[in-house]
Design a protein around this motif. Sequence first.
Motif: not given
Length: 302
Positions: A170, A173, A178, A181-182, A185
């Motif tokens: 987070n 992020k 954006s 972001h994947k 993760e």
Amino acid sequence: MINIKKLVDIGDKELEVWMKGNGRTIIIQPGMISPLSEWNALWEDLSRHARVIIYNRAGCGKSDKGITTRNRRENAKDLNALIKKLSVTSPIIIGHSYGGLILQQFAQEYPNVASGFVLVDSTSFDAYMLDEVEIEGEDGNSTEAWIEKCKTYSGLSKKHLQLEMADWVNELKEILPSISHKEVEKFMSNPTMFESLSEELEFDLLSRETNYYKAFPDTFTIVIGRDPKVSIIEMVESEGLHKSEAEDIENIWQNLIRNQTKLNSNTKYILAKESGHRVHLENPEVIKRAVDSIFNSIKVKE
């Protein structure tokens, strides 16, 4: 303009590689836990005037871990294999944090490959000295503590690891676009990465072995150091250290950085003003200036 993201077979494993731009080659070796997307903005900027290669070392991202125990020597060996595979000649190589330690090892093992090095707030061979500072209570950020954490994380499922890494993810992020972001993760929920980290930490940061018996080549080198004032504040606020403890740790770190400026007679130092350890995010301009300086030095020499 070249713009490629792919896996590159270096013989015993495949490494995840991003390439963009044309011209002289710059290679970026990120730090210990650093998704490629953290470097995307700098990668884009540098690629306007050069071919820029950034990659995940073994065990990180989509890169294979391979069968050998991970350490700076193996990582330097992989870097050399990647350079050969891509037919790169005389690159400027940027290494941040642990990536800078890999570069120092690489320079000693392969002294005639690179035309310049940029060590960005780099880890030192004597990093074990940082653990000699006495911390009140339990030191959850000591090297030994991190080794145990990484061993635990390496045994978790990706789903469980996502929960463990949620705060870290987070935080990333909040500062990254954006679209990345994947990738962040997936990067942070990779058990294999933490298996690699536990090995690297044990061999490279806990060990008192030094490599000073090997000469560092007379290659153009720029050492970038973080701003000590910013770093001390970060340690107090994010790690809960007393100010005196943070100051003791920072004094050791700054001494180690100063020692790096003596690697050879062609080494220069730049302070990354107003930046903590993540110079590539907090003051990327200083890295660009360092690269430009080396390019100019190479032109003069030629």
